[in-house]
Scaffold this active site. Structure first.
Site, PDB file in Angstrom:
ATOM      1  CD  GLN A 209      -1.376   0.193   3.633  1.00  0.00           C
ATOM      2  OE1 GLN A 209      -2.224   1.091   3.588  1.00  0.00           O
ATOM      3  NE2 GLN A 209      -1.340  -0.676   4.631  1.00  0.00           N
ATOM      4  CG  ASP A 210       4.309   3.936   1.302  1.00  0.00           C
ATOM      5  OD1 ASP A 210       3.798   4.862   0.651  1.00  0.00           O
ATOM      6  OD2 ASP A 210       5.285   4.097   2.056  1.00  0.00           O
ATOM      7  CG  LEU A 211       4.856  -0.274  -5.527  1.00  0.00           C
ATOM      8  CD1 LEU A 211       6.146  -0.802  -4.931  1.00  0.00           C
ATOM      9  CD2 LEU A 211       4.136  -1.364  -6.311  1.00  0.00           C
ATOM     10  CG  ASN A 215       8.903   2.614  -0.170  1.00  0.00           C
ATOM     11  OD1 ASN A 215       9.959   2.840   0.413  1.00  0.00           O
ATOM     12  ND2 ASN A 215       7.724   2.800   0.399  1.00  0.00           N
TER      13      ASN A 215
END
Length: 317
Positions: A209-211, A215
């Site tokens: 959920q934090d791509l 990252n």
């Protein structure tokens, strides 16, 4: 957030040297954090030197340095039995609780490879990546295509241990309904309505959920690999938004911000094979909820609040 270097260039096994090697910048970030739910930032920092020494002994590690850090973890290049490895130790918080399990599920396919984990210490041993090269270093449209391709590769059923997106939605709907005087009411009402519609059939896939661009790091065995997953049982359309609000300078310098962000979203969804309309709706509600949370801060940052609202407007017709 991608890790960055800081602190002492090498780490020794002596506890005093371990303590000196924790970057001052990282200490400032973590100090004063309330427990989420068990250990506050100050207590965790006090125990961190001992914890690093215990992990070094348990995994037979020799630290090479330098120490890297993000906003929630220290990352230390090491070697064992002559092979390079990376030790990551996170401040205990919910988003990192099952990071090791997500990496285990992905098995190095599209993500950094997990070599060992100590969940009780919030620690992982990972393969080394090229920490000085991420998707900020390539053209934006190519970077969006990489993000979408990684979503496709990482896609698989979520196991029951992961928090579900529908549970998150149940918490966000009242947040949006209550709104904030600093966020346009029509936006918060629209977000609450969309969340109620999106909730159906939104669970079941293991998602990152934090791509975003920082990252994803370069690697030797593959061109690009995802890190720091913050895993969730959801749908990949939910995961597009971070690639919209990062590299924000390029968005604001575009001739038409709405067209620019919609182009990012379109490239990612096409590469990932996911529904563009659902990605658009999820991105809108994530941006609106970010705006509400920023507005609820005792000292909300005006640039941040403006970014969330501006980007959310770009998601509407």
């Amino acid at each position: 957030m991608a890790e960055r270097s800081g602190g002492n260039p090498r780490i020794e096994t002596d506890l005093t040297d371990f303590a000196r090697s924790i970057p001052a910048e990282f200490r400032e970030i973590v100090q004063g954090r309330p427990a989420e739910p068990d250990v506050g930032g100050d207590d965790w920092l006090d125990h961190l030197p001992t914890q690093l020494a215990e992990l070094a002994a348990a995994w037979d590690l020799v630290a090479d340095g330098p120490v890297w850090h993000g906003v929630c973890a220290v990352v230390i290049p090491c070697h064992r039995d002559g092979e390079p490895v990376v030790l990551k130790v996170s401040w205990p918080h919910e988003e990192a609780r099952l990071e090791h399990l997500a990496l285990q599920n992905w098995g190095g396919r599209g993500a950094v490879r997990l070599l060992a984990a100590d969940p009780a210490r919030w620690a992982m041993l990972l393969e080394p990546l090229l920490h000085d090269r991420n998707l900020d270093d390539i053209g934006l449209l190519d970077a969006c295509e990489v993000i979408g391709d990684l979503m496709r590769r990482l896609d698989r059923p979520a196991t029951p241990q992961f928090t579900t997106l529908s549970d998150e939605v149940d918490r966000w709907i009242p947040v949006c309904r209550n709104g904030s005087p600093l966020v346009p009411r029509r936006m918060t009402e629209q977000a609450a309505s969309l969340l109620a519609d999106l909730r159906a059939d939104c669970d079941g896939r293991l998602i990152h959920q934090d791509l975003h661009f920082q990252n994803v790091l370069a690697a030797e065995r593959e061109p690009w690999l995802a890190i720091d997953p913050k895993p969730l049982s959801g749908e990949w359309a939910f995961g597009v938004a971070p690639a919209l609000w990062n590299r924000w300078d390029e968005a604001t310098s575009a001739y038409n911000l709405r067209t620019h962000l919609r182009l990012r979203l379109g490239i990612i969804t096409e590469a990932a094979g996911i529904d563009e309309d659902r990605a658009l709706a999820w991105s809108f509600v994530r941006l609106v909820t970010n705006a509400i949370w920023e507005a609820q801060d005792p000292q909300p940052g005006q640039p941040e609040l403006s970014r969330w609202i501006t980007a959310a407007k770009a998601m509407t017709d």
